[in-house]
Design a protein around this motif. Structure first.
Motif, PDB file in Angstrom:
ATOM      1  N   LYS A 194       0.826  -1.213   0.000  1.00 17.14           N
ATOM      2  CA  LYS A 194       0.000   0.000   0.000  1.00 17.14           C
ATOM      3  C   LYS A 194       0.860   1.262   0.000  1.00 17.14           C
ATOM      4  O   LYS A 194       1.982   1.256   0.488  1.00 17.14           O
ATOM      5  N   GLN A 195       0.279   2.313  -0.545  1.00 17.56           N
ATOM      6  CA  GLN A 195       0.904   3.627  -0.427  1.00 17.56           C
ATOM      7  C   GLN A 195       0.853   4.061   1.036  1.00 17.56           C
ATOM      8  O   GLN A 195      -0.089   3.716   1.752  1.00 17.56           O
ATOM      9  N   GLN A 196       1.863   4.810   1.484  1.00 16.87           N
ATOM     10  CA  GLN A 196       1.929   5.247   2.871  1.00 16.87           C
ATOM     11  C   GLN A 196       2.069   6.761   2.942  1.00 16.87           C
ATOM     12  O   GLN A 196       2.297   7.438   1.939  1.00 16.87           O
ATOM     13  N   ASP A 197       1.948   7.286   4.151  1.00 14.59           N
ATOM     14  CA  ASP A 197       2.023   8.720   4.403  1.00 14.59           C
ATOM     15  C   ASP A 197       3.482   9.127   4.608  1.00 14.59           C
ATOM     16  O   ASP A 197       4.151   8.627   5.511  1.00 14.59           O
ATOM     17  N   ALA A 198       3.983  10.040   3.774  1.00 13.65           N
ATOM     18  CA  ALA A 198       5.382  10.466   3.863  1.00 13.65           C
ATOM     19  C   ALA A 198       5.665  11.156   5.197  1.00 13.65           C
ATOM     20  O   ALA A 198       6.755  11.009   5.758  1.00 13.65           O
ATOM     21  N   GLU A 199       4.704  11.909   5.725  1.00 16.83           N
ATOM     22  CA  GLU A 199       4.931  12.591   7.003  1.00 16.83           C
ATOM     23  C   GLU A 199       5.104  11.583   8.118  1.00 16.83           C
ATOM     24  O   GLU A 199       5.929  11.775   9.023  1.00 16.83           O
ATOM     25  N   GLU A 200       4.349  10.488   8.084  1.00 18.47           N
ATOM     26  CA  GLU A 200       4.496   9.444   9.100  1.00 18.47           C
ATOM     27  C   GLU A 200       5.878   8.797   9.001  1.00 18.47           C
ATOM     28  O   GLU A 200       6.544   8.575  10.011  1.00 18.47           O
ATOM     29  N   ILE A 427      11.153  20.589   0.003  1.00 17.20           N
ATOM     30  CA  ILE A 427       9.706  20.371   0.060  1.00 17.20           C
ATOM     31  C   ILE A 427       9.400  18.921  -0.288  1.00 17.20           C
ATOM     32  O   ILE A 427       9.904  18.394  -1.283  1.00 17.20           O
ATOM     33  N   ILE A 428       8.594  18.277   0.530  1.00 15.65           N
ATOM     34  CA  ILE A 428       7.977  17.003   0.149  1.00 15.65           C
ATOM     35  C   ILE A 428       6.564  17.331  -0.307  1.00 15.65           C
ATOM     36  O   ILE A 428       5.777  17.909   0.448  1.00 15.65           O
ATOM     37  N   SER A 429       6.246  17.001  -1.552  1.00 15.43           N
ATOM     38  CA  SER A 429       4.929  17.315  -2.108  1.00 15.43           C
ATOM     39  C   SER A 429       4.118  16.042  -2.298  1.00 15.43           C
ATOM     40  O   SER A 429       4.656  14.942  -2.391  1.00 15.43           O
ATOM     41  N   HIS A 430       2.801  16.227  -2.362  1.00 16.82           N
ATOM     42  CA  HIS A 430       1.889  15.100  -2.605  1.00 16.82           C
ATOM     43  C   HIS A 430       0.939  15.463  -3.734  1.00 16.82           C
ATOM     44  O   HIS A 430       0.410  16.567  -3.785  1.00 16.82           O
ATOM     45  N   GLN A 431       0.756  14.512  -4.620  1.00 19.27           N
ATOM     46  CA  GLN A 431      -0.166  14.677  -5.745  1.00 19.27           C
ATOM     47  C   GLN A 431      -1.286  13.666  -5.583  1.00 19.27           C
ATOM     48  O   GLN A 431      -1.038  12.475  -5.394  1.00 19.27           O
ATOM     49  N   GLY A 432      -2.539  14.140  -5.633  1.00 19.31           N
ATOM     50  CA  GLY A 432      -3.678  13.239  -5.458  1.00 19.31           C
ATOM     51  C   GLY A 432      -4.620  13.780  -4.399  1.00 19.31           C
ATOM     52  O   GLY A 432      -4.445  14.875  -3.865  1.00 19.31           O
ATOM     53  N   LYS A 433      -5.631  12.984  -4.064  1.00 14.59           N
ATOM     54  CA  LYS A 433      -6.652  13.441  -3.115  1.00 14.59           C
ATOM     55  C   LYS A 433      -6.737  12.596  -1.860  1.00 14.59           C
ATOM     56  O   LYS A 433      -7.596  12.838  -1.017  1.00 14.59           O
ATOM     57  N   SER A 434      -5.838  11.620  -1.707  1.00  7.05           N
ATOM     58  CA  SER A 434      -5.869  10.765  -0.526  1.00  7.05           C
ATOM     59  C   SER A 434      -4.458  10.365  -0.149  1.00  7.05           C
ATOM     60  O   SER A 434      -3.590  10.197  -1.012  1.00  7.05           O
ATOM     61  N   ALA A 435      -4.211  10.219   1.175  1.00  4.64           N
ATOM     62  CA  ALA A 435      -2.888   9.796   1.647  1.00  4.64           C
ATOM     63  C   ALA A 435      -2.589   8.363   1.243  1.00  4.64           C
ATOM     64  O   ALA A 435      -1.435   7.949   1.196  1.00  4.64           O
ATOM     65  N   ASP A 436      -3.634   7.595   0.967  1.00  4.76           N
ATOM     66  CA  ASP A 436      -3.461   6.187   0.614  1.00  4.76           C
ATOM     67  C   ASP A 436      -3.239   5.983  -0.878  1.00  4.76           C
ATOM     68  O   ASP A 436      -3.169   4.845  -1.349  1.00  4.76           O
ATOM     69  N   SER A 437      -3.150   7.056  -1.619  1.00  2.71           N
ATOM     70  CA  SER A 437      -2.918   6.949  -3.062  1.00  2.71           C
ATOM     71  C   SER A 437      -2.105   8.166  -3.490  1.00  2.71           C
ATOM     72  O   SER A 437      -1.555   8.891  -2.672  1.00  2.71           O
ATOM     73  N   GLY A 438      -2.020   8.399  -4.793  1.00  2.00           N
ATOM     74  CA  GLY A 438      -1.279   9.553  -5.276  1.00  2.00           C
ATOM     75  C   GLY A 438       0.215   9.305  -5.345  1.00  2.00           C
ATOM     76  O   GLY A 438       0.686   8.163  -5.325  1.00  2.00           O
ATOM     77  N   HIS A 439       0.965  10.403  -5.405  1.00  2.00           N
ATOM     78  CA  HIS A 439       2.413  10.293  -5.626  1.00  2.00           C
ATOM     79  C   HIS A 439       3.149  11.379  -4.857  1.00  2.00           C
ATOM     80  O   HIS A 439       2.725  12.538  -4.817  1.00  2.00           O
ATOM     81  N   TYR A 440       4.266  10.995  -4.217  1.00  2.00           N
ATOM     82  CA  TYR A 440       5.113  11.924  -3.476  1.00  2.00           C
ATOM     83  C   TYR A 440       6.380  12.229  -4.275  1.00  2.00           C
ATOM     84  O   TYR A 440       6.930  11.351  -4.940  1.00  2.00           O
ATOM     85  N   GLN A 441       6.840  13.477  -4.164  1.00  2.00           N
ATOM     86  CA  GLN A 441       8.116  13.880  -4.745  1.00  2.00           C
ATOM     87  C   GLN A 441       8.841  14.787  -3.752  1.00  2.00           C
ATOM     88  O   GLN A 441       8.232  15.334  -2.831  1.00  2.00           O
ATOM     89  N   PHE A 442      10.150  14.945  -3.976  1.00  2.00           N
ATOM     90  CA  PHE A 442      10.926  15.869  -3.151  1.00  2.00           C
ATOM     91  C   PHE A 442      11.566  16.915  -4.042  1.00  2.00           C
ATOM     92  O   PHE A 442      12.005  16.626  -5.150  1.00  2.00           O
ATOM     93  N   TRP A 443      11.633  18.129  -3.535  1.00  2.00           N
ATOM     94  CA  TRP A 443      12.185  19.260  -4.264  1.00  2.00           C
ATOM     95  C   TRP A 443      13.213  19.942  -3.365  1.00  2.00           C
ATOM     96  O   TRP A 443      12.923  20.267  -2.222  1.00  2.00           O
ATOM     97  N   ARG A 444      14.412  20.182  -3.890  1.00  2.00           N
ATOM     98  CA  ARG A 444      15.476  20.782  -3.079  1.00  2.00           C
ATOM     99  C   ARG A 444      16.077  21.985  -3.786  1.00  2.00           C
ATOM    100  O   ARG A 444      16.395  21.924  -4.984  1.00  2.00           O
TER     101      ARG A 444
END
Length: 512
Positions: A194-200, A427-444
């Protein structure tokens, strides 16, 4: 949720899969990716009417329980160990070393692990963490029993090995250790992780690292305590009885939360609201539960300040963490003096104001030098422009005033911030509408010596130092793909839709 069991035949094997008919074909392909190792882009799934497409409506396919489907495709393009033997720094040519230091590498996605990749890239931004990890030596190499220390060892080894490679790294060892320590990151659904929460993941990894580093060096504060932990002074006041004593305390914090409501438009709004909270608790004076107000003020600022946008909340009807899509703008330079206690604020403001004068003087020197070069190019007979002794003297004077303005206690706090000013560096960004889906990226944010350009299909090439007058560029870490973007792209991450929106901001204290 409407699910049915089907059988998928691939390479002489049968796989039993539960298909969610409410999800598109792409989700089904990722289920098969977890089972077969065949990347979704290489899968050819034969269904009625041809090949299954990513946006296919699974309900429209007319699938029946236990129906058999055929899948073609090989796992040849899956993430794998680098085919080229690792080159150590001492064995590299000057060109290879420059490439390794100027162009950072990505991390391979191992199946819904973008949350972890973005977290690892974010933590790597802080060089002090790498320095302290290099000094870390766990008591034993066993994977049994000492899971916390082994996770910290895994982070140390991962960062060491990333420095020695010029291609995307395969973080399987650290992922396995993380799932041993925190089983929630090993949760599966319908045959895939499963997709997980990056903040967690960010918070859990830091907590383990902090505990491990503290135990290895009990005579000194750990990196997390020294460079990432601030301190609140708190007051608990009863709103229903003036006779109830006000309770004061000291409380550490590792991040600031930005609460998002229908009135939150700016980061500072959310941060200010998070410092005041109404709660219900027992009143000794009234002999019953009563309303209390908890107020906080920052009493110590760390060098690195983490800000968490509270975008996810639990929806009972969907049983998922849903996302608040409201647009909340954030600054590239953050002034937090208004969040501080009166005592700390009195120490910070004089330094902050002098630092702003100093930075303005340095920027003016750059502009003056540019004007002089322009005048020289227009008049070839003109003398070479001077180095600006007047400007240098002014800058030296201001530097002395800034140093003199710093409070002695703040000077002794090596891992703190004595200016109250921060610059956004990650920045850690999230794309999508739910923490259980979507896509995370990092920007520096690129450092001045890192200025690079990356061709569409090639490697980064150095183009020199960024002028103080120019807008800085940023590295984009999309799993194994690393590219360069303009700062204007970062400005679009304030939210307002399902596109990339900031979830975690990493600020670094501005010095002098």
């Amino acid at each position: 949720m409407s699910t049915i069991p089907i059988v998928v035949r691939h390479a002489g094997k049968k796989y039993e899969v539960l298909v969610d008919l409410d999800e598109p074909g792409e989700v089904f392909k990722y289920q098969l990716f977890s089972l077969t190792g065949v990347d979704p882009d290489r899968q050819k799934i034969l269904v009625k009417g041809g090949q299954l497409k990513d946006d296919a409506d699974m309900k429209a396919l007319g699938l029946k329980p236990n129906q058999a489907l055929m899948m073609l495709g090989t796992a040849g393009e899956l993430p794998k160990e680098p085919p080229v033997k690792t080159k150590f720094v001492e064995d590299m040519t000057d060109q290879q070393l420059a490439l390794a230091t100027k162009s950072p590498i990505g991390l391979q996605n191992l199946g819904n692990t973008c949350y972890l990749n973005s977290t690892l890239q974010c933590l790597r931004v802080m060089p002090e963490l790498g320095d302290e990890l290099n000094l870390y030596a766990p008591a034993t190499e066993s994977m049994n029993g000492l899971s916390n220390s082994q996770l910290t060892k895994g982070l140390r080894d991962l960062y060491r090995e990333m420095k020695l490679q010029t291609s995307a790294y395969y973080p399987m060892d650290f992922l396995q250790r993380l799932r041993l320590v925190f089983p929630q990151f090993a949760e599966q659904s319908e045959g895939r992780y499963k997709q997980q929460d990056a903040e967690e993941a960010f918070s859990q990894i830091l907590a383990v690292v902090n505990a491990s580093l503290k135990s290895s060096r009990p005579d000194a504060p750990s990196f997390v305590e020294k460079y990432m932990t601030g301190r609140y002074t708190t007051e608990m006041k009863c709103l229903e009885s003036a006779d109830e004593p006000i309770k004061k305390s000291i409380e550490p914090f590792s991040k600031l939360d930005c609460h998002i409501t229908g009135e939150t438009n700016f980061l500072q709004d959310g941060l200010l609201k998070s410092l005041t909270e109404n709660i219900e608790k027992h009143s000794d004076v009234l002999g019953r539960d009563a309303n209390f107000q908890l107020s906080k003020k920052i009493d110590r600022l760390p060098k690195y300040l983490t800000v968490h946008f509270m975008r996810f909340y639990w929806r009972r009807d969907t049983r998922k963490k849903s996302k608040i899509l409201r647009k909340v703008t954030f600054p590239f330079e953050l002034d937090v003096t208004d969040l501080c206690s009166d005592e700390l604020k009195a120490k910070l403001v004089p330094v902050r104001d002098k630092v702003r004068e100093l930075r303005k003087a340095k920027e003016e020197k750059v502009r003056a030098a540019k004007r002089a070069r322009t005048a020289l190019s227009d008049d070839t007979s003109a003398a070479t422009p001077s180095a600006g002794p007047t400007a240098d003297a002014e800058i030296a004077r201001l530097e002395g005033e800034v140093s003199a303005a710093v409070d002695p206690d703040l000077k002794l706090d090596e891992g703190g911030n004595s200016t109250g000013l921060y610059e956004l560096i990650g920045i850690i960004s999230h794309q999508g509408k739910s923490a259980d889906s979507g896509h995370y990226q990092f920007w520096r944010k690129q450092e001045p010596a890192e200025a690079t350009e990356v061709p569409a299909g090639g490697r980064a090439t150095a183009v020199g130092t960024v002028s103080q007058k120019e807008e800085p560029k940023w590295w984009r870490f999309n799993d194994d793909k690393v590219s360069v973007v303009e700062q204007s792209k970062i400005e679009t991450m304030a939210g307002g839709g399902e596109s990339d929106s900031a979830l975690i901001l990493l600020y670094r204290g501005i010095g002098f």
